[in-house]
Motif scaffolding. Structure first.
Motif, PDB file in Angstrom:
ATOM      1  N   ALA A  40     -24.497 -12.905   7.422  1.00 22.28           N
ATOM      2  CA  ALA A  40     -24.042 -11.668   7.506  1.00 22.28           C
ATOM      3  C   ALA A  40     -24.720 -10.733   7.982  1.00 22.28           C
ATOM      4  CB  ALA A  40     -23.810 -11.233   6.173  1.00 22.28           C
ATOM      5  N   ARG A  41     -26.144 -10.857   8.530  1.00 18.72           N
ATOM      6  CA  ARG A  41     -26.762  -9.935   9.276  1.00 18.72           C
ATOM      7  C   ARG A  41     -27.446 -10.888  10.672  1.00 18.72           C
ATOM      8  NH1 ARG A  41     -30.033  -6.206   6.506  1.00 18.72           N
ATOM      9  NH2 ARG A  41     -30.552  -5.600   8.537  1.00 18.72           N
ATOM     10  N   ASP A  80     -35.809  -5.211   6.803  1.00 17.48           N
ATOM     11  CA  ASP A  80     -35.535  -3.844   7.097  1.00 17.48           C
ATOM     12  C   ASP A  80     -36.829  -2.827   7.142  1.00 17.48           C
ATOM     13  OD1 ASP A  80     -32.734  -4.458   7.264  1.00 17.48           O
ATOM     14  OD2 ASP A  80     -32.445  -4.170   5.290  1.00 17.48           O
ATOM     15  N   ARG A 117     -26.433 -14.856   3.318  1.00 11.98           N
ATOM     16  CA  ARG A 117     -26.714 -13.484   3.474  1.00 11.98           C
ATOM     17  C   ARG A 117     -27.371 -13.138   4.892  1.00 11.98           C
ATOM     18  NH1 ARG A 117     -27.510 -10.174  -0.804  1.00 11.98           N
ATOM     19  NH2 ARG A 117     -28.150 -11.926  -2.287  1.00 11.98           N
ATOM     20  N   LEU A 118     -28.143 -14.325   5.394  1.00  8.45           N
ATOM     21  CA  LEU A 118     -28.785 -13.920   6.812  1.00  8.45           C
ATOM     22  C   LEU A 118     -27.452 -13.938   7.906  1.00  8.45           C
ATOM     23  CD1 LEU A 118     -32.340 -16.273   6.655  1.00  8.45           C
ATOM     24  CD2 LEU A 118     -31.515 -13.623   6.245  1.00  8.45           C
ATOM     25  N   GLU A 155     -28.356 -10.317  13.399  1.00 12.23           N
ATOM     26  CA  GLU A 155     -29.706  -9.855  14.074  1.00 12.23           C
ATOM     27  C   GLU A 155     -31.015 -10.304  13.483  1.00 12.23           C
ATOM     28  OE1 GLU A 155     -27.774  -8.162  11.892  1.00 12.23           O
ATOM     29  OE2 GLU A 155     -29.190  -6.681  10.796  1.00 12.23           O
ATOM     30  N   LEU A 156     -30.772 -10.796  12.206  1.00 14.68           N
ATOM     31  CA  LEU A 156     -32.032 -11.268  11.492  1.00 14.68           C
ATOM     32  C   LEU A 156     -32.151 -12.632  11.581  1.00 14.68           C
ATOM     33  CD1 LEU A 156     -32.008  -9.302   8.006  1.00 14.68           C
ATOM     34  CD2 LEU A 156     -33.172  -8.731  10.189  1.00 14.68           C
ATOM     35  N   THR A 175     -33.855  -9.495   3.005  1.00 20.49           N
ATOM     36  CA  THR A 175     -33.275  -8.620   3.866  1.00 20.49           C
ATOM     37  C   THR A 175     -34.076  -7.300   3.934  1.00 20.49           C
ATOM     38  OG1 THR A 175     -31.428  -8.236   2.465  1.00 20.49           O
ATOM     39  CG2 THR A 175     -31.200  -9.918   4.254  1.00 20.49           C
TER      40      THR A 175
END
Ligand SMILES: C[S@@+](CC[C@H](N)C(=O)[O-])C[C@H]1O[C@@H](n2cnc3c(N)ncnc32)[C@H](O)[C@@H]1O
Length: 234
Positions: free
Chosen positions: A78-79, A53, A75-76, A81-82, A49
């Motif tokens: 939770a993000r 960034d 983890r992705l 937009e990624l 991540t």
């Protein structure tokens, strides 16, 4: 699979371990990278991540362990937009298969896990997937493997009433390999709630070895801060 023993401890103990140093030293090396990054051995995504960034690049996060990939995908998630920009490749490094040449490759705390013969076969495969002048960066500690030593605590974190501790012992050391024993222990005060052991090999080649292998595969050494080595495909 030893993963299932160490996986619950991974983020807890590594977020404070190698990750802060990498987050400081790696971004300047990636200045100008805009198109694509292959991260080899992405693990739970602690670095993935951050790569997303720091750069606008499309990221290919290669990770052979299903357990590690599970945490990485969490983890992705939770993000969100990624999710369009990061592709998770469920394979080992030698099996990498990409449609276009990659601009930069990053391999953080992975080389210790690669047997010497595997590692020697890996460099030409990476060279074949890197664009001319493309960058390869990996973590590096010179001096060969550590000498045998008794069990010692590596790191410990509190989670509620429990303490998660990892201890390690170097059982033997020869050539570029050492055999290490790890204890993954969860305690509640003096009471051991759970304790599991892993014994495995780690590899730490000396600088001349790695330089010979990479030069032979068509790489040229570039500048990098302490703890990292950077190479460009000639
Ligand atoms: C110590 S973890 C590092 C994870 C991540 N790079 C980080 O810094 O947090 C080592 C990772 O390398 C992966 N690995 C081991 N052998 C590999 C191989 N042959 N090809 C690709 N990844 C490998 C493991 O599954 C594990 O996720």
């Amino acid at each position: 699979m030893t993963d299932f023993v160490s996986l619950p401890f991974y983020d807890l103990l590594h977020e404070n371990g190698h990750v802060p140093g990498i987050r400081e030293k790696l971004p300047p090396l990636l200045t100008g990278v805009r198109r694509s990054i292959l991260e080899i051995g992405a693990g739970t995504g602690l670095i993935t991540t951050s790569l997303a960034d720091w750069t606008p690049a499309e990221i290919f996060a290669l990770e052979p362990s299903a357990g590690m990939r599970g945490v990485l995908l969490s983890r992705l998630t939770a993000r969100p937009e990624l999710l369009k920009r990061v592709t998770v490749l469920p394979c080992d490094a030698l099996s990498v298969d990409l449609a276009e040449p990659i601009e930069a490759m990053v391999m953080i705390n992975v080389m210790y896990a690669l047997e010497p013969d595997y590692r020697r076969r890996l460099w030409p495969v990476l060279a074949a997937h890197l664009e001319p002048g493309g960058l390869l960066v990996f973590t590096w500690r010179d001096g060969g493997p550590p000498a045998p030593r008794p069990l010692e605590e590596l790191e410990s974190r509190q989670v509620g009433r429990h303490t998660y501790t990892v201890l390690s012992e170097i059982l033997e050391s020869e050539g570029e390999a050492c055999r290490a024993r790890y204890l993954y222990r969860i305690t509640d005060g003096d009471r051991v709630v759970d304790e599991e052991e892993i014994v495995g090999h780690a590899y730490r080649p000396v600088r001349e070895t790695i330089e010979g292998e990479l030069t032979g595969a068509g790489f040229v050494r570039a500048d990098a801060p302490d703890g990292l080595l950077a190479w460009r495909l000639a």
